[in-house]
Design a protein around this motif. Structure first.
Motif, mmCIF file in Angstrom:
data_model
loop_
_atom_site.group_PDB
_atom_site.id
_atom_site.type_symbol
_atom_site.label_atom_id
_atom_site.label_comp_id
_atom_site.label_asym_id
_atom_site.label_seq_id
_atom_site.Cartn_x
_atom_site.Cartn_y
_atom_site.Cartn_z
ATOM 1 N N GLU A 163 0.849 -1.189 0.000
ATOM 2 C CA GLU A 163 0.000 0.000 0.000
ATOM 3 C C GLU A 163 0.889 1.245 0.000
ATOM 4 O O GLU A 163 1.327 1.692 1.077
ATOM 5 N N PRO A 164 1.153 1.801 -1.170
ATOM 6 C CA PRO A 164 1.937 3.042 -1.186
ATOM 7 C C PRO A 164 1.187 4.118 -0.403
ATOM 8 O O PRO A 164 0.005 4.359 -0.655
ATOM 9 N N VAL A 165 1.869 4.722 0.555
ATOM 10 C CA VAL A 165 1.202 5.662 1.462
ATOM 11 C C VAL A 165 0.585 6.811 0.675
ATOM 12 O O VAL A 165 -0.503 7.295 1.006
ATOM 13 N N TRP A 166 1.233 7.213 -0.404
ATOM 14 C CA TRP A 166 0.747 8.346 -1.207
ATOM 15 C C TRP A 166 -0.535 8.012 -1.970
ATOM 16 O O TRP A 166 -1.165 8.908 -2.534
ATOM 17 N N ALA A 167 -0.917 6.753 -1.985
ATOM 18 C CA ALA A 167 -2.131 6.366 -2.716
ATOM 19 C C ALA A 167 -3.303 6.070 -1.793
ATOM 20 O O ALA A 167 -4.422 5.870 -2.268
ATOM 21 N N THR A 173 -3.787 6.452 -7.520
ATOM 22 C CA THR A 173 -3.496 5.020 -7.476
ATOM 23 C C THR A 173 -2.167 4.802 -8.169
ATOM 24 O O THR A 173 -1.854 5.488 -9.144
ATOM 25 N N ALA A 174 -1.419 3.829 -7.679
ATOM 26 C CA ALA A 174 -0.236 3.421 -8.442
ATOM 27 C C ALA A 174 -0.745 2.918 -9.793
ATOM 28 O O ALA A 174 -1.812 2.306 -9.868
ATOM 29 N N THR A 175 -0.010 3.161 -10.855
ATOM 30 C CA THR A 175 -0.405 2.584 -12.140
ATOM 31 C C THR A 175 -0.207 1.076 -12.044
ATOM 32 O O THR A 175 0.590 0.597 -11.219
ATOM 33 N N SER A 208 -6.556 3.479 -2.820
ATOM 34 C CA SER A 208 -7.550 4.025 -3.751
ATOM 35 C C SER A 208 -7.966 3.034 -4.836
ATOM 36 O O SER A 208 -8.142 3.414 -5.998
ATOM 37 N N VAL A 209 -8.117 1.765 -4.456
ATOM 38 C CA VAL A 209 -8.680 0.794 -5.414
ATOM 39 C C VAL A 209 -10.172 1.083 -5.544
ATOM 40 O O VAL A 209 -10.887 1.218 -4.549
ATOM 41 N N LYS A 210 -10.623 1.222 -6.778
ATOM 42 C CA LYS A 210 -12.021 1.570 -7.075
ATOM 43 C C LYS A 210 -12.503 0.649 -8.194
ATOM 44 O O LYS A 210 -11.683 0.018 -8.881
ATOM 45 N N PRO A 211 -13.817 0.610 -8.417
ATOM 46 C CA PRO A 211 -14.314 -0.252 -9.498
ATOM 47 C C PRO A 211 -13.674 0.079 -10.852
ATOM 48 O O PRO A 211 -13.461 -0.803 -11.668
ATOM 49 N N ASP A 212 -13.347 1.356 -11.077
ATOM 50 C CA ASP A 212 -12.843 1.692 -12.420
ATOM 51 C C ASP A 212 -11.347 1.444 -12.605
ATOM 52 O O ASP A 212 -10.842 1.561 -13.719
ATOM 53 N N ALA A 215 -9.848 -3.661 -12.339
ATOM 54 C CA ALA A 215 -9.588 -4.693 -13.349
ATOM 55 C C ALA A 215 -8.184 -4.558 -13.926
ATOM 56 O O ALA A 215 -7.474 -5.557 -14.092
ATOM 57 N N SER A 216 -7.755 -3.319 -14.193
ATOM 58 C CA SER A 216 -6.426 -3.178 -14.801
ATOM 59 C C SER A 216 -5.326 -3.545 -13.800
ATOM 60 O O SER A 216 -4.292 -4.093 -14.177
ATOM 61 N N LEU A 217 -5.554 -3.264 -12.508
ATOM 62 C CA LEU A 217 -4.558 -3.679 -11.502
ATOM 63 C C LEU A 217 -4.486 -5.207 -11.420
ATOM 64 O O LEU A 217 -3.402 -5.795 -11.358
#
Ligand code: PGA
Length: 247
Positions: A163-167, A173-175, A208-212, A215-217
């Motif tokens: 969990e990057p603290v900045w995210a 979000t981290a890419t 900041s994992v979100k529905p949008d 999937a890419s993560l």
């Protein structure tokens, strides 16, 4: 093949009524695409364990004491959590490190206490924005991992969350590329730690994992699930992230 795991970290949110309705929606959806656990506040754990009994949704705590028992006013022992019916406990969350000064040594003691009580620990690691900009991200998370895990008596059930603290809670979000790079690095460091089966261990991404963006993560080969804060407080959003993890 590692099975996906999605964990809800409700942090210091909720009331008995909101926990009842949120769990009601999650239980009605009975997600099976991935393993799912919810981590409510201590005071809502008993309610969550009762509600989730017999379902596929596990319950975890957000923290535990480093001590097995004793004169530690305000603390909650891992054995108390296990006795209540919890399966997991988060240790080393950046908010504990940041606001409560938790050191790697304390996180290691909490992790050992959790394992001794039969709980599966979710160990959080992650760098701050300053550390990333200084090129220190890999060294920081490696030190956090080694500090928490080296010398542990057993690492049964361990899950690591990057969990990057900045995210966290920032909407940044981290890419998938940044997250995958760190997850691959975590797996490399884990492989050197005795008692860890790095190839089999689920590695969760959080921040900041979100529905949008889920999937890419989850397409990244070393990302096996997520530790979800804000979006886990909305049943529809959390279920959509669980669905993406199992896709
Ligand atoms: P967030 O929190 O999803 O709100 O960024 C994640 C976490 O702190 O575990």
């Amino acid at each position: 093949m590692r099975r996906s795991l999605v964990v809800a970290n409700w942090k210091m949110h909720g009331s008995r009524a909101s926990v009842e309705s949120l769990l009601g929606e999650l239980l009605a959806a009975a997600p099976t695409a991935a393993d799912v656990a919810v981590c409510p506040s201590f005071v809502h754990l008993s309610q969550a364990v009762a509600a989730c009994a017999g379902s596929a949704i596990g319950v975890g705590a957000q923290d535990c004491s480093h001590a097995a028992s004793g004169a530690y006013t305000g603390e909650v022992a891992a054995a108390m959590l296990a006795d209540l019916g919890c399966e997991r406990v988060i240790v080393g969350h950046s908010e504990r490190r940041q606001y409560h000064g938790e050191s790697d040594a304390l996180v290691a003691a909490k992790l050992n206490a959790a394992v001794a009580a039969g709980l599966a620990p979710i160990l959080c690691v992650g760098e701050t924005r300053e550390q990333r900009e200084a090129g220190e991200a890999q060294a920081v998370v490696a030190a956090q991992l080694r500090g928490a895990l080296e010398g542990a008596a057993s690492l049964d059930g361990l899950v690591v969350a990057y969990e990057p603290v900045w995210a966290i809670g920032t909407g940044l979000t981290a890419t998938p590329g940044q997250a995958q790079e760190m997850h691959a690095w975590l797996r490399e460091v884990l492989a050197e730690i005795p008692g860890v089966d790095a190839g089999q261990m689920p590695l969760l991404y959080g921040g900041s994992v979100k529905p949008d963006n889920a999937a890419s993560l989850f397409e990244a080969p070393d990302i096996d699930g997520a530790l979800v804060g804000g979006a886990s407080l909305v049943a529809g959003e959390f279920l959509s992230i669980v669905g993406a993890a199992g896709a």
